[in-house]
Design a protein around this motif. Structure first.
Motif, PDB file in Angstrom:
ATOM      1  N   GLY A 180       0.793  -1.218   0.000  1.00 40.17           N
ATOM      2  CA  GLY A 180       0.000   0.000   0.000  1.00 40.17           C
ATOM      3  C   GLY A 180       0.828   1.271   0.000  1.00 40.17           C
ATOM      4  O   GLY A 180       0.374   2.321   0.476  1.00 40.17           O
ATOM      5  N   ALA A 181       2.035   1.214  -0.540  1.00 38.10           N
ATOM      6  CA  ALA A 181       2.891   2.397  -0.619  1.00 38.10           C
ATOM      7  C   ALA A 181       2.413   3.311  -1.738  1.00 38.10           C
ATOM      8  O   ALA A 181       1.572   2.922  -2.571  1.00 38.10           O
ATOM      9  CB  ALA A 181       4.346   1.985  -0.857  1.00 38.10           C
ATOM     10  N   ASP A 182       2.965   4.530  -1.764  1.00 38.64           N
ATOM     11  CA  ASP A 182       2.550   5.490  -2.800  1.00 38.64           C
ATOM     12  C   ASP A 182       3.738   6.020  -3.603  1.00 38.64           C
ATOM     13  O   ASP A 182       3.817   7.204  -3.911  1.00 38.64           O
ATOM     14  CB  ASP A 182       1.752   6.639  -2.184  1.00 38.64           C
ATOM     15  N   PHE A 183       4.660   5.116  -3.931  1.00 34.47           N
ATOM     16  CA  PHE A 183       5.735   5.483  -4.848  1.00 34.47           C
ATOM     17  C   PHE A 183       5.149   5.915  -6.187  1.00 34.47           C
ATOM     18  O   PHE A 183       4.177   5.317  -6.670  1.00 34.47           O
ATOM     19  CB  PHE A 183       6.664   4.292  -5.115  1.00 34.47           C
ATOM     20  N   ASP A 184       5.762   6.910  -6.809  1.00 32.20           N
ATOM     21  CA  ASP A 184       5.504   7.244  -8.207  1.00 32.20           C
ATOM     22  C   ASP A 184       6.676   6.679  -9.012  1.00 32.20           C
ATOM     23  O   ASP A 184       7.734   7.312  -9.091  1.00 32.20           O
ATOM     24  CB  ASP A 184       5.405   8.762  -8.387  1.00 32.20           C
ATOM     25  N   PRO A 185       6.538   5.499  -9.576  1.00 37.62           N
ATOM     26  CA  PRO A 185       7.685   4.878 -10.258  1.00 37.62           C
ATOM     27  C   PRO A 185       8.275   5.757 -11.352  1.00 37.62           C
ATOM     28  O   PRO A 185       9.497   5.740 -11.571  1.00 37.62           O
ATOM     29  CB  PRO A 185       7.100   3.582 -10.832  1.00 37.62           C
ATOM     30  N   GLU A 186       7.419   6.544 -12.033  1.00 39.14           N
ATOM     31  CA  GLU A 186       7.920   7.361 -13.135  1.00 39.14           C
ATOM     32  C   GLU A 186       8.737   8.554 -12.645  1.00 39.14           C
ATOM     33  O   GLU A 186       9.378   9.235 -13.460  1.00 39.14           O
ATOM     34  CB  GLU A 186       6.748   7.842 -13.990  1.00 39.14           C
ATOM     35  N   ALA A 187       8.745   8.789 -11.336  1.00 37.31           N
ATOM     36  CA  ALA A 187       9.563   9.875 -10.781  1.00 37.31           C
ATOM     37  C   ALA A 187      10.974   9.416 -10.460  1.00 37.31           C
ATOM     38  O   ALA A 187      11.762  10.185  -9.904  1.00 37.31           O
ATOM     39  CB  ALA A 187       8.905  10.438  -9.521  1.00 37.31           C
ATOM     40  N   PHE A 188      11.295   8.192 -10.822  1.00 38.10           N
ATOM     41  CA  PHE A 188      12.628   7.651 -10.571  1.00 38.10           C
ATOM     42  C   PHE A 188      13.283   7.266 -11.896  1.00 38.10           C
ATOM     43  O   PHE A 188      12.658   6.623 -12.744  1.00 38.10           O
ATOM     44  CB  PHE A 188      12.555   6.419  -9.661  1.00 38.10           C
ATOM     45  N   THR A 189      14.519   7.662 -12.051  1.00 42.23           N
ATOM     46  CA  THR A 189      15.307   7.359 -13.243  1.00 42.23           C
ATOM     47  C   THR A 189      16.170   6.130 -12.989  1.00 42.23           C
ATOM     48  O   THR A 189      16.812   6.014 -11.941  1.00 42.23           O
ATOM     49  CB  THR A 189      16.214   8.541 -13.603  1.00 42.23           C
ATOM     50  N   HIS A 190      16.194   5.238 -13.952  1.00 43.60           N
ATOM     51  CA  HIS A 190      17.051   4.053 -13.873  1.00 43.60           C
ATOM     52  C   HIS A 190      18.510   4.441 -14.087  1.00 43.60           C
ATOM     53  O   HIS A 190      18.838   5.200 -15.012  1.00 43.60           O
ATOM     54  CB  HIS A 190      16.621   3.046 -14.943  1.00 43.60           C
ATOM     55  N   VAL A 191      19.391   3.917 -13.237  1.00 44.23           N
ATOM     56  CA  VAL A 191      20.825   4.197 -13.324  1.00 44.23           C
ATOM     57  C   VAL A 191      21.583   2.878 -13.212  1.00 44.23           C
ATOM     58  O   VAL A 191      21.269   2.043 -12.355  1.00 44.23           O
ATOM     59  CB  VAL A 191      21.286   5.152 -12.195  1.00 44.23           C
ATOM     60  N   ALA A 192      22.572   2.661 -14.065  1.00 40.79           N
ATOM     61  CA  ALA A 192      23.470   1.508 -13.971  1.00 40.79           C
ATOM     62  C   ALA A 192      24.897   2.030 -13.905  1.00 40.79           C
ATOM     63  O   ALA A 192      25.333   2.782 -14.785  1.00 40.79           O
ATOM     64  CB  ALA A 192      23.298   0.580 -15.170  1.00 40.79           C
ATOM     65  N   VAL A 193      25.629   1.641 -12.865  1.00 38.34           N
ATOM     66  CA  VAL A 193      26.962   2.196 -12.598  1.00 38.34           C
ATOM     67  C   VAL A 193      27.955   1.060 -12.372  1.00 38.34           C
ATOM     68  O   VAL A 193      27.703   0.138 -11.575  1.00 38.34           O
ATOM     69  CB  VAL A 193      26.937   3.109 -11.350  1.00 38.34           C
TER      70      VAL A 193
END
Length: 321
Positions: free
Chosen positions: A230-243
């Motif tokens: 029941g969390a309210d993350f906005d997935p589209e507000a996070f950018t994928h990063v690979a380092v």
């Protein structure tokens, strides 16, 4: 021969408890992190299967090439009567071994172990239909915890493919391999796939593909937490990063907050600063001598080692001392 009823040692409530513990601990840590196992709901599994077919993602093709080339040799060296696969999923690559055992061996039982009841039920039915003389005995469990549930007796070959061991931190790998050795008898076998250290220009695109499939896979962990907790993350507000981390010789997948935000989950108010990163996966890459040393420390002796023609991926066959 039909697949036997699944042996279930990991219930839905166990997974729910583990998810709550991981989210509470990981999102209050500094820096924040989540374990990669929570990528894999039905949608996450579909996305990962898509990733394995991408041109940038070499590990699956490279490991498959090794198994296709050396499956008959693996059968001859091990003479296994029972084949056990950890984190089995669809057991796609393992069919290369099953085919070789069908041609040359006396394999009696195949034991896939996975956390997903639905995936395991589907794969065990398919394999039982494809290999009618084989006993198929699926186990629902976590390979970091349920190794004591593996069947005993006969000469056993345990396979752990896909470079999955690289998702464990070094101390976790040592614990896993030690537990694996404790679950086996002297003379049993372990076949393990390890992605190799190479040019980061080859590695990084495998975790940051041009089509953005890995980015969707990465963000899927937030969707899982939203749905299950029941969390309210906005997935589209996070950018994928690979380092690429050259010191530890592993790649990290992260999710970077595009702007300041507050997320509500499990009664917590979790603050993210703009640009703050949440680590969702490490994937360690190995050198052959390092992998052999880790196996030796746990009580395994390397008997054979192969790579694909391009030297991208290694497969080690080790015997329990």
């Amino acid at each position: 021969m039909s697949a036997e009823p699944l042996e279930i040692y990991l219930e839905e409530q166990d997974l729910g408890r583990d998810l709550r513990e991981d989210v509470r601990f990981g999102l209050t840590a500094r820096p924040k992190w989540l374990p990669p196992k929570w990528f894999y709901d039905a949608r996450g599994s579909e996305l990962f299967e898509e990733i394995t077919r991408l041109p940038e993602y070499y590990p699956t093709r490279a490991e498959r090439a090794v198994l296709a080339e050396h499956a008959d040799e693996i059968v001859e060296l091990t003479g296994a009567k029972t084949l056990i696969e950890l984190g089995s999923g669809s057991s796609d690559k393992t069919r290369l071994l099953l085919d070789a055992f069908t041609r040359h061996g006396e394999l009696g039982t195949f034991v896939p172990l996975d956390v997903s009841v639905s995936a395991l039920r589907q794969s065990t039915r398919q394999i039982a239909a494809e290999y009618p003389g084989l006993r198929v005995r699926g186990i629902v469990g976590d390979f970091t915890r349920q190794l004591d549930r593996l069947p005993t007796g006969g000469r056993r070959l345990v396979v752990f493919l896909g470079g999955t061991i690289g998702n464990l931190l070094p101390v976790e790998r040592a614990e896993f391999l030690t537990a694996m050795r404790a679950a086996l008898e002297a003379g049993d076998w372990l076949l393990i796939g390890t992605d190799l250290v190479k040019d980061p220009e080859v590695i990084v695109p495998a975790y940051d593909d041009a089509a953005g499939v890995t980015a969707e896979f990465n963000r899927n962990v937030l969707r899982v937490i939203n749905r299950e907790l029941g969390a309210d993350f906005d997935p589209e507000a996070f950018t994928h990063v690979a380092v690429w981390d050259p010191e530890h010789e592993w790649i990290e997948m992260r999710l970077r907050a595009e702007h300041p935000m507050r997320v509500h989950v499990l009664g917590l108010d979790v603050e993210f600063a703009a640009g703050e990163e949440l680590r969702t996966e490490i994937s360690a890459k190995f050198r052959p001598e390092g992998a052999a040393a880790e196996l030796a420390d746990a009580g395994f002796e390397r008997q054979a080692y192969w790579t694909d023609p391009d030297g991208l991926f290694g497969v080690t066959l080790a015997r329990a001392d």
